[in-house]
Design a protein around this motif. Structure first.
Motif, PDB file in Angstrom:
ATOM      1  N   TRP A   1     -35.559  -8.929  21.907  1.00 58.25           N
ATOM      2  CA  TRP A   1     -34.527  -7.982  22.303  1.00 58.25           C
ATOM      3  C   TRP A   1     -34.745  -7.571  23.758  1.00 58.25           C
ATOM      4  CZ3 TRP A   1     -38.373  -7.079  18.815  1.00 58.25           C
ATOM      5  CH2 TRP A   1     -39.268  -6.028  19.052  1.00 58.25           C
TER       6      TRP A   1
ATOM      7  N   ARG B   1     -34.118  -4.691  26.841  1.00 52.64           N
ATOM      8  CA  ARG B   1     -33.879  -3.287  27.174  1.00 52.64           C
ATOM      9  C   ARG B   1     -33.787  -3.164  28.691  1.00 52.64           C
ATOM     10  NH1 ARG B   1     -31.734  -0.357  23.714  1.00 52.64           N
ATOM     11  NH2 ARG B   1     -32.567   1.513  24.726  1.00 52.64           N
TER      12      ARG B   1
ATOM     13  N   ASN C   1     -37.556   1.596  20.784  1.00 50.26           N
ATOM     14  CA  ASN C   1     -36.112   1.361  20.650  1.00 50.26           C
ATOM     15  C   ASN C   1     -35.864  -0.142  20.654  1.00 50.26           C
ATOM     16  OD1 ASN C   1     -33.328   1.267  20.774  1.00 50.26           O
ATOM     17  ND2 ASN C   1     -33.165   2.969  22.208  1.00 50.26           N
TER      18      ASN C   1
ATOM     19  N   THR D   1     -33.138  -1.811  19.816  1.00 53.04           N
ATOM     20  CA  THR D   1     -31.737  -2.194  19.868  1.00 53.04           C
ATOM     21  C   THR D   1     -31.504  -3.077  21.092  1.00 53.04           C
ATOM     22  OG1 THR D   1     -31.074  -0.142  18.806  1.00 53.04           O
ATOM     23  CG2 THR D   1     -29.376  -1.338  20.006  1.00 53.04           C
ATOM     24  N   HIS D   2     -30.951  -4.257  20.861  1.00 47.42           N
ATOM     25  CA  HIS D   2     -30.743  -5.238  21.937  1.00 47.42           C
ATOM     26  C   HIS D   2     -29.641  -4.773  22.876  1.00 47.42           C
ATOM     27  CE1 HIS D   2     -30.402  -9.109  23.904  1.00 47.42           C
ATOM     28  NE2 HIS D   2     -29.131  -9.215  23.544  1.00 47.42           N
ATOM     29  N   GLN D   3     -29.907  -4.851  24.189  1.00 44.26           N
ATOM     30  CA  GLN D   3     -28.928  -4.511  25.202  1.00 44.26           C
ATOM     31  C   GLN D   3     -28.602  -5.734  26.055  1.00 44.26           C
ATOM     32  OE1 GLN D   3     -31.074  -1.302  27.261  1.00 44.26           O
ATOM     33  NE2 GLN D   3     -29.635   0.176  26.401  1.00 44.26           N
TER      34      GLN D   3
END
Length: 923
Positions: free
Chosen positions: A464, A466, A474, A476-478
Motif C-alpha cells: 500500500w 501513503r 494506516n 489504507t492505499h492512497q
C-alpha cells in the motif's frame, strides 16, 4: 419422542440404504481432457469438429469451463467441464462413442462428489443431519464442521484455556475433556456453573465417531480438543499463556467498560507470547452500551480476535434467539461473527442433583466465541506454527458473507466463520521449511490454489502507498502524489508461513512500472527504460520467527506526473536471494510469476479522488476528465490476439459508476488505428469524437484485437460525474483487463480503479429556450452562468464540438438540436442541456397593405416545393378561399373588396401541409 418414533418407522419401512444413499457423481457434469483447444467453442469461435458441436447442441450444453486453467501441467490446462441438464451417464456414453480411439479426448470422466468421512455418532448430531424437523446443531452445519473434521478432528496436545464462572466436570459431554481436572492455576475444585459449562461444551463437548458410544448427546466443533479451565479473572489468563503455554484463550466474560493499565499490560504479554486471544464482543446494549468490553477488547491491540453473532439465516440482526432478544454487539473492533443465536449448549448437573436433560438453548456472543475457539484449536492441530496474528488473518479472510452486512457497515467484521475454509487454509499454509510470502489477495495464505486463478492476482493487500509516513498504522492505499521535495511511502508486509525462523536471509525488492494490462519481467521494471519502470529500493529482511510478519517502509521519489502525462503506476514486490526459497520465472508471463510464486506480489490499483478544488488535469493543452493513463497491448515477444474488457466489478463493494458518471476512454493515434474498427461496430460504445469514446454498459469487451510483439498503446481512463445523477455514494470501482482471445480464462493483467467522490453542490446546464428561425438566418444561444469556473461546450446534432464559450451563434439549414455541456473546472462534474432550433423552409414574408378593403399583396417563400396555395379564412371558419400559387413566384395579389369586413387568417400550405399563417384585417 414423536419425531424419533416417526424416523425409526421410516427407516424400518424404506431401509437404511435408502436413508443414506446419495449419488457418487455430480449430476450433469462431465470432465474431458482434449487434445486440441480448437474443439471447444469459445465466444464467436465454433468447434472445429461438427460431430462434437452437434453433441453439445443435443445435450443443451451452454456452459463449458476450465476447472484447472491455472495448472502447470499441459493436460490439466486442456481440462474442460461440460454441464448439462440431462443425465451425466448419457453424456458420458455419447462422448465415449465419439472417441473410440481417443483421437479427440485424452480422458472422459464423471465428476465424483466429495463425501464426508466424519459423521459423529452423537445423538443430537444424528438428528440434526437426518431429521428435517430437528436443527439442534445447525451451527455446525452452517460453518461446514464436517468438512473441517475431514481434515482434522483436533489434537489433545493443543492447549485451549477457558476462564469462566465455573464448570461441571461431571457433565456427560465433559467427562475426560477437562485437563487438568481442577482449576489449572489455583488447583482448587471446579464450581459447577451453567454458563461456563455451556462455553466448554460448545467448544469441546465429547464427540465420537460413527460406531462408537457417546457419553453425552452433543457434538462440538473441537471434536477431540480438550480444554483447561479456571474460574474467571485476569490472572488466570496470563498464567495460562505465560506459565502453561496456552495456544488459545477463549473469553466469554467481561470485567468493565474502560481499560485499567493492568488489562493493557496483560493483553500485550499474552499476545507477545504467541497465544491467540478470542473474546466475545458482548450482547446488544446490555453491557457497555453495546461498545467494546474489557479486558482484551481488540481496541488496544488489534491482534485480539473479537467475535459477534449471526443466526441460522446468516443475519447479524437477531430474529431467533432463545435467551437474548437483542441483536448482539457490533463495533469496529469486531473481527468476524459466528453462530450465536439459538445455540445448543450444556448446563450444569450440579453434582447430579439437577434433572435431565443437561442441555439448553443459549444465545449470545458467549456462545459464538467458543465456536471460533474450537475452530482455532483445529487450525493449531494442523499447523502448530500458528500465532495470534496468523490465526486472526486466516479466520478473517476465510469467512462467508453475512446476509445483512450492508446494514452494519464496518462493525461486524469480515463475515461469518467458515471452519472448513479456516482449517484448510491453516493446513495449506503450514511449512516445515523456510517459506516467506507476500499475499496476492486477502484469502491468499501462501500455498498453491489458496485462491482461484483469475481472482485478481494484482491487488495485493500487502502493498500500500501513503503520502505521509504513517503506513504502519494506516494501511489504507492512497494514490501517490508528486512533490519535488517530499517522497511518498510504500509499505510491504512479508509473512513467514513456516515453522523455521528466517535468520535474516534474503532481501525485499520493490519495483515500479507504468500501469498496464500486459507487462513483462524484467524489462518493464528494471530501469532499462527509466521512464517506464525502475527499482525503488532493496531492503534486507531481518529475522522473522515462525508465523511472524513484518511491514517494510520504502521511500519513493516518483516521477513528475505532469511531465509524464498523469500515468497510473504499478508496484511489484519480490523476496529475493533466499537459496532455499527461490523464485520460478515464467518468461513473457508476469501473471504466472505472481500467481505461482508466493514470494512475488503485484499492486495494480489506482485511486482517483474527485473533490471540489481538485483541478482537472491538463495534458498537451487539453483538459482531461479525472483519471489516469495506462498501457494495454502485448508486452511479450510473441504476436497475439487479445480481448480488452472495460467493466464494473461485480465482486467489489460500491455503487455502479455508470449510473452517475460517464466513463471516458481516450486513445492516441496508434491506438485509434488499432481499435477503431472494433469500436465502430460495438453497440455499447459511443464514439464522441476521434480518439475518444464512452463505455455505455457495465461490461464491454473489444474482442480479438491484434497486437504485435512488444507493442503497447496508452489509453486514458477518465470519469465525469453528472450533477443530475449524483447520489450520496462516495466510492466506486472500475476495471480494465486483458486476456488472450484464444483462452478466455488466461488474464494477462488489469488496472483496478477506486474512485472517491466528495459531496458537492449540484449545478445544472441551461441553454435557454428553443428558437425558431427562417432558412439562412442565424441565432445566438446564451448559456446561463453556473457561478463557478467552468467550460461551456456546444455540440452540433452529430455530436461534433462546434464552440467552447457561453455564447454561440448557429445557422442551421434544417431544424436541429444542439447540446450544451457544462464542465466545472474544479472537479470535472458536468451537466447537459439541449435546445432545438426550428428552421422554417417556407413562410409568409409580408401582407401589404394590411388592413385593406381592396387589393393586398401577399409575399412568401416557397422555393423548391412541389405544390403551394394560400387559404384565406374568416375567424369562424365558415368562409375560406384558396389561391393556387405559381411555384416560381414570390408574391400573389388578392382582391378582398367583396369580403365581409372582419379578421381573417392567411395560411400558406406547402406540399399539403400548413407551414405558416398571418392575420389579415378587412374593413
Amino acid at each position: 419422542m414423536k419425531t424419533i418414533t416417526r424416523l425409526l418407522i421410516w427407516v424400518l419401512i424404506v431401509g437404511p440404504l435408502s436413508l443414506f444413499a446419495q449419488s457418487d457423481y455430480y449430476p450433469g457434469k462431465i470432465w474431458i481432457i482434449v487434445h486440441d483447444h480448437e474443439i471447444i467453442p469459445v465466444g464467436e469461435r465454433e468447434s472445429n469438429n461438427p460431430e462434437f458441436a452437434q453433441l453439445l447442441t443435443d445435450f443443451g450444453i451452454t456452459e463449458i469451463s476450465q476447472p484447472m486453467s491455472f495448472a502447470k501441467t499441459p493436460e490439466l490446462q486442456r481440462l474442460y467441464e461440460l454441464s448439462t441438464s440431462l443425465s451425466e451417464d448419457s453424456l458420458f456414453a455419447a462422448l465415449t462413442r465419439l472417441n473410440p480411439n481417443n483421437e479427440l479426448f485424452l480422458s472422459i470422466e464423471k465428476c465424483y462428489v466429495p463425501k464426508t468421512v466424519s459423521d459423529p455418532a452423537d445423538y443430537m448430531w444424528w438428528l440434526t443431519v437426518n431429521d428435517p424437523n430437528n436443527d439442534w446443531l445447525w451451527s455446525l452445519q452452517t460453518i461446514q464442521a464436517p468438512q473441517a473434521w475431514n481434515i482434522t478432528k483436533g489434537d489433545t496436545a493443543v492447549k485451549v484455556a477457558v476462564t469462566d464462572d465455573g464448570i461441571d466436570p461431571l457433565h456427560p459431554d465433559l467427562i475426560g475433556k477437562i485437563h487438568p481436572p481442577y482449576n489449572y492455576q489455583s488447583g482448587s475444585p471446579f464450581t459447577p456453573q451453567s454458563h461456563g459449562t455451556s462455553v466448554a461444551t460448545i467448544l469441546a463437548a465429547e464427540t465420537v465417531d460413527s460406531g462408537q458410544v457417546a457419553n453425552g448427546q452433543m457434538a462440538s466443533i473441537g471434536y477431540n480438543t480438550r480444554v483447561m479451565f479456571n474460574s474467571w479473572g485476569l490472572s488466570p489468563c496470563v498464567y495460562a499463556s505465560s506459565v502453561l503455554g496456552a495456544n488459545i484463550i477463549s473469553l466469554s466474560w467481561y470485567a468493565g467498560c474502560s481499560p485499567p493499565t493492568s488489562y493493557l499490560l496483560a493483553e500485550q504479554e499474552i499476545l507477545n507470547n504467541g497465544t491467540t486471544i478470542i473474546r466475545a464482543a458482548g450482547n446488544g446494549t446490555i453491557h457497555c452500551g453495546g461498545l467494546r468490553l474489557y479486558p482484551f477488547s481488540g481496541f488496544e491491540d488489534p491482534r485480539t480476535i473479537v467475535i459477534s453473532s449471526t443466526g441460522k439465516d446468516d443475519k447479524h440482526v437477531n430474529s431467533e434467539s432463545c435467551s437474548n432478544s437483542s441483536t448482539n454487539s457490533h463495533y469496529p473492533e469486531v473481527d468476524l461473527c459466528a453462530p450465536g443465536y439459538r445455540i445448543m449448549g450444556g448446563t450444569s448437573t450440579n453434582g447430579g442433583t439437577n434433572t435431565w436433560p443437561y442441555y439448553g438453548c443459549w444465545g449470545g456472543t458467549s456462545q459464538s466465541t467458543p465456536i471460533v475457539s474450537g475452530t482455532a484449536a483445529l487450525m493449531y492441530a494442523v499447523n502448530p506454527c500458528l500465532n495470534s496474528n496468523w490465526t486472526q488473518d486466516i479466520l478473517k479472510n476465510t469467512t462467508d458473507p453475512i446476509t445483512d452486512a450492508a446494514n452494519f457497515p464496518g462493525v461486524v467484521g469480515t463475515g461469518r466463520l467458515n471452519a472448513f475454509k479456516a482449517v484448510q487454509a491453516a493446513q495449506g499454509s503450514h511449512s516445515t521449511s523456510l517459506d516467506l510470502y507476500i499475499k496476492d489477495r486477502p484469502e491468499d495464505f501462501g500455498y498453491p490454489g489458496s485462491y482461484a486463478w483469475g481472482w485478481w492476482f494484482d491487488k495485493s493487500p500487502d502493498i500500500w502507498v501513503r503520502n505521509q509516513a504513517d503506513g504502519f498504522t494506516n494501511q489504507t492505499h492512497q494514490e501517490p502524489e508528486y512533490s519535488s521535495s517530499q517522497p511518498v511511502y510504500v509499505y510491504v508486509r512479508v509473512w513467514n508461513k513456516s515453522c523455521d525462523s528466517s535468520y535474516a536471509q534474503g532481501n525485499l525488492a520493490l519495483y515500479w512500472s507504468k500501469a498496464s494490462s500486459s507487462s513483462s519481467w524484467p524489462q518493464n521494471w528494471d530501469g532499462s527504460q527509466p521512464t517506464i519502470g525502475d527499482v525503488i529500493d532493496v531492503l534486507p529482511i531481518p529475522n522473522l520467527g515462525p508465523g511472524d510478519s513484518k511491514i517494510f517502509e520504502f521511500e519513493w521519489n516518483i516521477l513528475n506526473p505532469y511531465i509524464h502525462q498523469n500515468w497510473a503506476s504499478c508496484l511489484l514486490a519480490r523476496i529475493e536471494d533466499i537459496i532455499s526459497d527461490p523464485i520460478t520465472l515464467y518468461p513473457n508471463q508476469l501473471e504466472f510469476d505472481v500467481y505461482h510464486n508466493n514470494n512475488i506480489a503485484l499492486r495494480n490499483v489506482t485511486v482517483v479522488d474527485i473533490h471540489p478544488g481538485l483541478v482537472l488535469p491538463e495534458i498537451g493543452g487539453v483538459r482531461y476528465p479525472h483519471g489516469r493513463f495506462m498501457f494495454v497491448g502485448n508486452a511479450t515477444t510473441t504476436d497475439g490476439n487479445f480481448d480488452l474488457t472495460f467493466e464494473i466489478p461485480e465482486e467489489e463493494e460500491g455503487a455502479s459508476i455508470l449510473e452517475e458518471a460517464e466513463v471516458h476512454i481516450i486513445l492516441d493515434n496508434e491506438g485509434w488505428e488499432l481499435l477503431q474498427t472494433a469500436l465502430e461496430q460495438h453497440p455499447d460504445i459511443r464514439i464522441i469524437k476521434e480518439r475518444e469514446f464512452l463505455v455505455l454498459s457495465p461490461r464491454v469487451t473489444l474482442e480479438n484485437i491484434y497486437f504485435s510483439a512488444e507493442t503497447r498503446i496508452p489509453i486514458y481512463v477518465g470519469f465525469s460525474f453528472l450533477t443530475k445523477e449524483i447520489t450520496n455514494e462516495e466510492t466506486y470501482n472500475y476495471r480494465v483487463y486483458q486476456n488472450y482471445h484464444s483462452d478466455l480464462e488466461h488474464i494477462t493483467g488489469a488496472e483496478h480503479f477506486i474512485i472517491h467522490k466528495s459531496p458537492r453542490t449540484p449545478f445544472y446546464a441551461n441553454a435557454g429556450s428553443d428558437r425558431e428561425i427562417r432558412k439562412n438566418e442565424s441565432t445566438t444561444f446564451h448559456a446561463v452562468d453556473i457561478s463557478e469556473t467552468a467550460t461551456y461546450n456546444w455540440y452540433d446534432p452529430q455530436g461534433n464540438l462546434i464552440y467552447s464559450a457561453k455564447d454561440v451563434s448557429v445557422s442551421p439549414d434544417i431544424t436541429s438540436k444542439y447540446k450544451l455541456e457544462v464542465i466545472a473546472n474544479t472537479d470535472g462534474f458536468k451537466d447537459y442541456d439541449e435546445v432545438t432550433v426550428t428552421v422554417k423552409q417556407f413562410w409568409i414574408e409580408q401582407i401589404s397593405p394590411n388592413p385593406t378593403n381592396s387589393q393586398t399583396l401577399i409575399s412568401y417563400e416557397i422555393e423548391n416545393t412541389n405544390s403551394a396555395y394560400l387559404i384565406i379564412m374568416n375567424s369562424f371558419g365558415t368562409i375560406h378561399n384558396n389561391y393556387i400559387l405559381p411555384l416560381n413566384s414570390t408574391s400573389h395579389s388578392v382582391d378582398v373588396s367583396n369580403y365581409t369586413p372582419g379578421a381573417y387568417s392567411v395560411i400558406l400550405v406547402v406540399n399539403g401541409i400548413g407551414v405558416d399563417s398571418k392575420n389579415l384585417i378587412v374593413y
